[in-house]
Design a protein around this motif. Structure first.
Motif, PDB file in Angstrom:
ATOM      1  N   ALA A  35       0.834  -1.205   0.000  1.00 52.19           N
ATOM      2  CA  ALA A  35       0.000   0.000   0.000  1.00 52.19           C
ATOM      3  C   ALA A  35       0.864   1.248   0.000  1.00 52.19           C
ATOM      4  O   ALA A  35       0.564   2.232  -0.684  1.00 52.19           O
ATOM      5  CB  ALA A  35      -0.933  -0.005   1.212  1.00 52.19           C
ATOM      6  N   THR A  36       1.948   1.222   0.744  1.00 54.16           N
ATOM      7  CA  THR A  36       2.856   2.365   0.771  1.00 54.16           C
ATOM      8  C   THR A  36       3.493   2.569  -0.592  1.00 54.16           C
ATOM      9  O   THR A  36       3.557   3.686  -1.099  1.00 54.16           O
ATOM     10  CB  THR A  36       3.950   2.159   1.838  1.00 54.16           C
ATOM     11  OG1 THR A  36       3.314   2.054   3.113  1.00 54.16           O
ATOM     12  CG2 THR A  36       4.922   3.315   1.861  1.00 54.16           C
ATOM     13  N   ALA A  37       3.935   1.489  -1.201  1.00 54.16           N
ATOM     14  CA  ALA A  37       4.597   1.580  -2.508  1.00 54.16           C
ATOM     15  C   ALA A  37       3.625   2.017  -3.602  1.00 54.16           C
ATOM     16  O   ALA A  37       3.981   2.805  -4.474  1.00 54.16           O
ATOM     17  CB  ALA A  37       5.222   0.233  -2.864  1.00 54.16           C
ATOM     18  N   ASP A  38       2.395   1.551  -3.546  1.00 54.19           N
ATOM     19  CA  ASP A  38       1.436   1.794  -4.626  1.00 54.19           C
ATOM     20  C   ASP A  38       0.610   3.063  -4.459  1.00 54.19           C
ATOM     21  O   ASP A  38       0.217   3.679  -5.445  1.00 54.19           O
ATOM     22  CB  ASP A  38       0.474   0.613  -4.757  1.00 54.19           C
ATOM     23  CG  ASP A  38       1.168  -0.661  -5.192  1.00 54.19           C
ATOM     24  OD1 ASP A  38       2.285  -0.576  -5.756  1.00 54.19           O
ATOM     25  OD2 ASP A  38       0.597  -1.752  -4.976  1.00 54.19           O
ATOM     26  N   VAL A  39       0.325   3.460  -3.240  1.00 57.41           N
ATOM     27  CA  VAL A  39      -0.615   4.558  -3.012  1.00 57.41           C
ATOM     28  C   VAL A  39       0.012   5.718  -2.241  1.00 57.41           C
ATOM     29  O   VAL A  39       0.036   6.850  -2.721  1.00 57.41           O
ATOM     30  CB  VAL A  39      -1.861   4.048  -2.255  1.00 57.41           C
ATOM     31  CG1 VAL A  39      -2.807   5.196  -1.958  1.00 57.41           C
ATOM     32  CG2 VAL A  39      -2.570   2.962  -3.052  1.00 57.41           C
ATOM     33  N   HIS A  97       2.425   8.526  -3.460  1.00 57.35           N
ATOM     34  CA  HIS A  97       1.911   9.543  -4.372  1.00 57.35           C
ATOM     35  C   HIS A  97       1.160  10.660  -3.644  1.00 57.35           C
ATOM     36  O   HIS A  97       0.749  11.623  -4.268  1.00 57.35           O
ATOM     37  CB  HIS A  97       0.976   8.907  -5.408  1.00 57.35           C
ATOM     38  CG  HIS A  97       1.654   7.876  -6.243  1.00 57.35           C
ATOM     39  ND1 HIS A  97       2.632   8.183  -7.154  1.00 57.35           N
ATOM     40  CD2 HIS A  97       1.504   6.532  -6.297  1.00 57.35           C
ATOM     41  CE1 HIS A  97       3.048   7.087  -7.743  1.00 57.35           C
ATOM     42  NE2 HIS A  97       2.386   6.073  -7.242  1.00 57.35           N
ATOM     43  N   CYS A  98       0.957  10.492  -2.342  1.00 56.23           N
ATOM     44  CA  CYS A  98       0.227  11.496  -1.568  1.00 56.23           C
ATOM     45  C   CYS A  98       1.132  12.693  -1.295  1.00 56.23           C
ATOM     46  O   CYS A  98       2.221  12.554  -0.742  1.00 56.23           O
ATOM     47  CB  CYS A  98      -0.257  10.910  -0.243  1.00 56.23           C
ATOM     48  SG  CYS A  98      -1.483   9.626  -0.449  1.00 56.23           S
ATOM     49  N   ARG A  99       0.669  13.852  -1.703  1.00 54.06           N
ATOM     50  CA  ARG A  99       1.439  15.072  -1.511  1.00 54.06           C
ATOM     51  C   ARG A  99       1.690  15.322  -0.028  1.00 54.06           C
ATOM     52  O   ARG A  99       0.772  15.262   0.790  1.00 54.06           O
ATOM     53  CB  ARG A  99       0.677  16.240  -2.108  1.00 54.06           C
ATOM     54  CG  ARG A  99       1.408  17.520  -2.009  1.00 54.06           C
ATOM     55  CD  ARG A  99       0.644  18.606  -2.709  1.00 54.06           C
ATOM     56  NE  ARG A  99       1.329  19.868  -2.481  1.00 54.06           N
ATOM     57  CZ  ARG A  99       0.728  21.016  -2.449  1.00 54.06           C
ATOM     58  NH1 ARG A  99      -0.568  21.089  -2.640  1.00 54.06           N
ATOM     59  NH2 ARG A  99       1.397  22.113  -2.237  1.00 54.06           N
ATOM     60  N   GLY A 100       2.915  15.577   0.290  1.00 56.25           N
ATOM     61  CA  GLY A 100       3.267  15.900   1.663  1.00 56.25           C
ATOM     62  C   GLY A 100       3.700  14.712   2.499  1.00 56.25           C
ATOM     63  O   GLY A 100       4.295  14.888   3.545  1.00 56.25           O
ATOM     64  N   LEU A 101       3.396  13.499   2.052  1.00 54.75           N
ATOM     65  CA  LEU A 101       3.829  12.336   2.826  1.00 54.75           C
ATOM     66  C   LEU A 101       5.317  12.154   2.622  1.00 54.75           C
ATOM     67  O   LEU A 101       5.795  12.019   1.513  1.00 54.75           O
ATOM     68  CB  LEU A 101       3.086  11.078   2.386  1.00 54.75           C
ATOM     69  CG  LEU A 101       3.479   9.809   3.144  1.00 54.75           C
ATOM     70  CD1 LEU A 101       2.974   9.888   4.573  1.00 54.75           C
ATOM     71  CD2 LEU A 101       2.936   8.579   2.458  1.00 54.75           C
TER      72      LEU A 101
END
Length: 58
Positions: free
Chosen positions: A34-38, A41-45
């Motif tokens: 989930a971290t690799a795929d989603v 791509h979250c801005r700021g993470l």
């Protein structure tokens, strides 16, 4: 070491998962995917951190 403080300029999200020992590896693989795929791509993470805690039996 990561420190969680109340005066930081960012938000800390803590998720608690309860899993039977036989499925722990499966959960870690799912979180990693989930971290690799989603999440990447979250801005700021900027720093996903996985920790584990085991409770003593009984």
């Amino acid at each position: 070491m990561t420190q969680i403080t109340t005066d930081a300029a960012y938000i800390t999200l803590i998720n608690v998962f309860t899993v039977i020992p036989a499925r722990q590896a499966e959960l870690i693989e799912l979180l990693d995917a989930a971290t690799a795929d989603v999440m990447r791509h979250c801005r700021g993470l900027f720093r996903p951190i996985f920790t584990a805690r085991w409770m003593a039996p009984g």
